[in-house]
Design an enzyme around this catalytic site. Structure first.
Site, PDB file in Angstrom:
ATOM      1  N   LYS B 692       1.037  -1.249  -0.424  1.00 17.78           N
ATOM      2  CA  LYS B 692      -0.225  -0.010  -0.012  1.00 17.78           C
ATOM      3  C   LYS B 692       0.588   0.836   0.059  1.00 17.78           C
ATOM      4  CE  LYS B 692      -2.919  -1.559   3.855  1.00 17.78           C
ATOM      5  NZ  LYS B 692      -3.479  -1.423   4.877  1.00 17.78           N
ATOM      6  N   GLU B 696       2.369   9.469   1.867  1.00 20.35           N
ATOM      7  CA  GLU B 696       1.446  10.834   2.122  1.00 20.35           C
ATOM      8  C   GLU B 696       1.130  10.165   4.892  1.00 20.35           C
ATOM      9  OE1 GLU B 696       0.985  12.753   0.029  1.00 20.35           O
ATOM     10  OE2 GLU B 696       0.789  11.562  -1.468  1.00 20.35           O
TER      11      GLU B 696
END
Lengths: 326, 739
Positions: B692, B696
């Site tokens: 994943k 961020e």
């Protein structure tokens, strides 16, 4: 940046002569501030007189005086054995200033000559009496979080950005300058000016004079010293408030004391009344609080820098306590 | 057994080039006869250009031309309606000024110094109009964009009925990306309809697409090079007016033109994180079960574009809460258009949400970590779907253990160390785990080397390194024989590097193309090499650059296979994208941040002492670059929490701290020991690697961990970032001055 000519004289006389011939010229040493000023169009010299060839790089003890050449680099000065042992306050203040890279370029004379960091001074599309007399002060009605709380005028509330100068003011240094009429000596605390009606003048150096050295008298402030600098970022940030304290304590009595502040005025801000109040007193928290209270009398704050009065009050006490217990 | 390459802390494949100066960034390129440009920018915030006097500037030495709205070549793609219709401000379209710092002319000369000097001689007169740059004073202009409608589930404002409630406003100032490398471009029209660009961009293909739309020339006539980028953080996710201005200047003078903007111009020309104000209201039962959350956010945008981001996104699904409603409004001001800045939207929203949860925990007298666990969302309450993977609880546990959460005295202002007030805080973050569409070519040469090509970007995370590791695992080729090439518009399509999706998107395509390549090699071996005749591609073992029969009795190297067939190379291309799994699962990365701070009791100075950040980002492809990426995000988070704030003088609409000295990005001295941990468990659905996104979440939530720790240390809640010393001064000064 405008086009300019460049000369590199080999003697003090030649440097001063070069300046006398061309009043738009500027001396340049490390250039750490002048280049910014030129890039921003704040200073537009037609000639740069590079003084790096001049023999002004010496640090030596002359009897009861430490003589520091004007071209001594900030980093070298901070690391010098005589400074570290006899004037540790100066060393601490230097190391609190700028960044390592800047200290490696900046000279003692240049540090004294650096101009305010007020944003309105640097932005030629905004008003600033210091940059352009009678254009108004952008900071008074604008963003003034970093600005002066002492000694300002309705024309200018800028602060002097140096840390080194705060220590030199506290240590009763003397500035040696040379000009067409010869040499003269200026007490450090008289070197920088308050803005008054002439904010365009930062100091009392005449246009064609050059700083050649700074002298510090021998004093007993080798142990109980503190340079406290409060800033928004841990390094490479100008002081919100800084406090330089040097004291001589024996038998639990303060025999002699020097206190100066940075980030609060157009010049390094000595605190003679607070010094007087503490001389001959015991180094206690209560006495320090009284002194801090004296120090902040007369503070005048603006829309965004009201905190500086409280911060000064706290920081003076903290620095005094730290110096006393050092 | 072959050594698995993914999951290893492999050194960056381009690390040596970067540290030895061998990496060429856009401004390092030097086409023959290159000219240099400097911008003249508006000093007013709203109005019109009355006149531009270029007489003096044109007479300055070396000046080739000055381009403005008065003489700019036409941009055929500019719509004649709204100046921000599609591609932002339409530079040099007319004499309108929408914001301070808007470019009004570009000066071209034969050296940079001459261009800069001549730019200072351009005299611009304006007809000034009233401008608006102050969000608080312009709330009457707030409106809702159609992309970001009100959201609700359950009852609206249900928090009000709860026995324990908290409601507060949180504000974040305008922040500027400020990567080390300045923005700019080199533009070179090699023919009237052929353009070569050396760009600083997060996506060469999107630059190509924008230029194609604006200049209406064939895509294949536009070449964009951007192999190395010196940091971007989101600012290079679109083509900016400064780039169009340079392209126009190059068109006019028919020579290559280079523009590198100044640090000051970085504050007005390449976007920013918009300043925002958020109100979070939440209610819970006395035993800490959330019953309602209301999240209302307002942020600024430009007069000509509606910039939106995920400010209220996290609130919708982070906690298991039956009643949630959100509202997100924009206030258009005389400012340039914002752009995503690392952790976009969610970083802003998480400060409010994770601060509010912390505040509620004190009202409830429940440990803030415990409160989060109590309200953990096992499934996605917004979409009513299972998460593809979620190891947030493990992350909480790792973080709590590593920071020493159990030694924390829960009472605010109860801990002291070395004369400093000490405090511990924590928070969580989340961001969508995306997977887009990308194409990768694989070229296996007869010397056994493998070259992969895709128009991806690397703004710093180590894209090529991760891709080499993925390719090595699939093909069994040694990493030192694999090269991943990116940053060229001539390569197959890859999207921009943004939204933490490059490993997922491009990595999947690398995986797919490598499988395609192996199949190709297998078929070659099966049809041409007798020992492989009876086997199938699936039975073959691929190791060390060889094909091996299942019984391990016969081996053939890639080199031998190609050389036998007299093939100089085998080239295959594959396109890859997510499928139905994205409709069946909610896919998110999660992070947990713990911070220990010291606050000076008299000066209010905050120093972070220790940071522990834990990521649930699926399987980690490269533990070394991933750790670096986490630390980078944390440093950005320190800036958000403690130091960063671009300050405007609203009277002029101009920034007063638009330089590195006064806009404080954290320095080393602000950055304490940072321990990074990864749950490092595969997501079974998202992509072949099970990875994943990471970029961020490294930053999202971090600021709240610091402000929560500051509250714990001092008892003072700072809801207005950054937490500068003046905001904590009244810890003691009030009691002092009152005596």
């Amino acid at each position: 940046m405008n086009p300019f000519s460049y000369v590199r004289p080999n003697s003090l006389k030649a440097a001063i002569d070069a300046m006398a011939r061309d009043h738009s010229a500027r001396f340049i040493a490390g250039g750490t501030n002048l280049l910014d000023l030129m890039k921003n169009g704040v200073t537009l010299p037609e000639k740069l007189i590079d003084i790096n060839q001049l023999p002004l790089r010496e640090i030596r003890q002359d009897g009861n005086t430490l003589h520091i050449g004007a071209l001594v680099l900030n980093s070298n000065l901070a690391a010098h054995e005589l400074v570290k042992t006899q004037h540790p306050l100066l060393s601490e203040a230097l190391l609190a200033g700028a960044s390592q890279q800047l200290r490696n370029m900046a000279t003692v004379g240049g540090n004294m000559m650096q101009r305010t960091r007020c944003s309105y001074f640097y932005d030629t599309s905004m008003p600033c009496n210091k940059r352009q007399p009678n254009s108004g002060c952008g900071a008074i009605g604008g963003i003034n979080r970093m600005h002066a709380i002492f000694g300002a005028s309705d024309n200018c509330i800028a602060v002097h950005p140096s840390d080194m100068c705060v220590a030199l003011a506290a240590l009763d240094a003397t500035v040696l300058v040379a000009g067409p009429k010869g040499e003269r000596r200026i007490p450090f605390t008289d070197f920088h000016r308050l803005p008054g009606n002439t904010p365009q003048l930062d100091n009392n150096l005449a246009k064609n004079e050059l700083i050649t050295a700074v002298e510090i008298p021998t004093h007993p402030f080798t142990k109980h010293i503190c340079y406290l600098k409060v800033r928004d970022r841990a390094s490479y940030a100008f002081a919100l408030v800084s406090v330089a304290v040097a004291m001589d304590i024996s038998d639990n009595v303060i025999r002699n004391i020097r206190i100066a502040m940075g980030g609060v005025a157009h010049k390094p801000w000595r605190l003679p009344d607070a010094e007087k109040a503490l001389t001959g007193k015991a180094p206690t928290s209560d006495n320090f609080r009284l002194a801090a209270n004296i120090a902040i009398q007369g503070a005048k704050t603006y829309a965004h820098n009201g905190f500086k009065k409280d911060l000064a009050f706290n920081s003076i006490q903290t620095a005094l306590l730290k110096a006393a217990t050092a | 057994m072959k050594k698995q390459q993914t999951g290893q802390p492999m050194n960056r494949v381009d690390g040596r080039l970067k540290v030895t100066g061998g990496a060429k960034y856009f401004a390092d390129h030097q086409p023959a006869d290159m000219q240099y440009a400097a911008l003249v920018c508006s000093t007013i915030s709203c109005g019109a250009i009355a006149s531009i006097n270029t007489t003096k500037a044109l007479r300055a030495p070396g000046v080739a031309d000055i381009v403005s709205h008065l003489n700019a070549p036409p941009v055929p793609g500019y719509k004649k309606t709204n100046p921000g219709d599609k591609n932002g401000l339409q530079i040099f379209r007319d004499n309108r000024i929408y914001s301070n710092g808007q470019p009004v002319a570009i000066v071209v000369a034969n050296t940079m110094e001459r261009a800069v000097y001549a730019a200072s001689l351009v005299e611009v007169q304006y007809n000034q109009e009233t401008h608006y740059t102050n969000m608080e004073a312009s709330m009457d202009k707030a409106f809702q964009n159609n992309r970001m409608k009100d959201y609700s589930r359950g009852e609206i404002n249900a928090w009000q009925k709860a026995p324990v409630t908290h409601s507060a406003q949180y504000t974040i100032p305008l922040e500027v990306h400020n990567p080390m490398e300045l923005a700019g471009i080199i533009a070179h029209w090699t023919s009237p309809d052929t353009l070569t660009l050396y760009a600083k961009t997060q996506g060469v293909k999107s630059v190509q697409e924008t230029i194609q739309e604006l200049f209406e020339i064939p895509e294949q006539n536009i070449t964009v090079h951007s192999r190395f980028v010196g940091g971007a953080f989101g600012m290079a996710l679109r083509v900016w007016p400064l780039e169009i201005a340079t392209i126009l200047a190059a068109k006019k003078i028919r020579k290559p033109v280079k523009l590198v903007i100044t640090r000051e111009q970085m504050f007005t020309l390449v976007g920013y994180r918009p300043n925002s104000s958020q109100t979070i209201s939440m209610g819970a039962t006395a035993d800490g079960k959330l019953t309602g959350i209301t999240h209302e956010a307002v942020a600024i945008t430009s007069p000509y574009e509606d910039f939106t981001e995920g400010i209220v996104a996290m609130t919708k699904f982070m906690y298991d809460c039956p009643n949630v409603n959100t509202r997100y409004q924009l206030v258009p001001l005389n400012m340039s258009t914002p752009i995503w800045m690392r952790g976009p939207g969610e970083a802003t929203g998480s400060f409010a949400l994770e601060s509010a949860i912390d505040e509620l925990s004190y009202k409830l007298k429940i440990d803030p970590l415990q409160l989060r666990i109590l309200n953990h969302a096992d499934t996605d309450p917004e979409r009513n779907l299972p998460f593809s993977s979620k190891y947030l609880k493990e992350a909480y546990q790792i973080g709590a253990e590593k920071i020493g959460w159990s030694s924390r005295n829960p009472a605010p202002r109860s801990m002291q160390e070395n004369g400093m007030l000490a405090g511990y805080g924590m928070s969580s973050g989340t961001f969508g785990a995306y997977r887009g569409k990308a194409t990768v070519s694989a070229i296996l040469k007869a010397d056994g080397t493998l070259t992969l090509q895709s128009a991806a970007a690397d703004i710093g995370p180590g894209t090529a390194t991760a891709m080499v590791q993925i390719a090595a695992d699939v093909t069994g080729i040694s990493p030192d024989k694999i090269t991943f090439m990116l940053g060229e518009s001539s390569f197959p399509y890859a999207p921009e590097q943004g939204g933490s999706a490059t490993v997922s998107t491009v990595g999947s395509a690398v995986s797919d193309v490598c499988h395609t390549l192996l199949k190709e090699l297998a078929n070659l071996a099966i049809s041409q090499v007798p020992a492989f005749k009876q086997t199938t591609p699936e039975q073959i073992i691929y190791e060390d650059g060889q094909l091996i029969t299942a019984d391990r009795q016969t081996k053939i190297t890639h080199e031998a296979l190609l050389q036998q067939q007299k093939l100089p190379e085998v080239k295959v291309t594959a396109t890859s994208q997510g499928g139905e799994e994205r409709k069946k699962y909610s896919m998110y990365s999660f992070s947990v941040h713990f911070a220990k701070v010291h606050v000076h009791p008299t000066t209010g100075v905050v120093r972070i002492q220790h940071i522990v950040s834990v990521a649930d980002a699926g399987a980690i492809v490269n533990t070394k670059t991933a750790r670096s990426q986490m630390i980078g995000g944390v440093v950005g988070g320190i800036g958000m929490a403690l130091t960063e704030e671009a300050i405007l003088d609203h009277r002029f609409g101009r920034f007063v701290n638009n330089n590195y000295a006064d806009y404080h990005v954290p320095v080393n001295a602000d950055t304490p020991p940072t321990d990074v941990y990864f749950v490092n468990k595969k997501d079974p659905y998202i992509n072949p690697m099970g990875s994943k996104g990471l970029g961020e979440i490294a930053l999202i939530g971090f600021a709240a961990a610091v402000s929560n720790a500051v509250f714990h240390a001092t008892g003072i809640r700072v809801r207005d970032l950054p937490i500068t010393p003046d905001k904590l001064l009244h810890i003691t000064s009030t009691e002092n001055t009152n005596t």
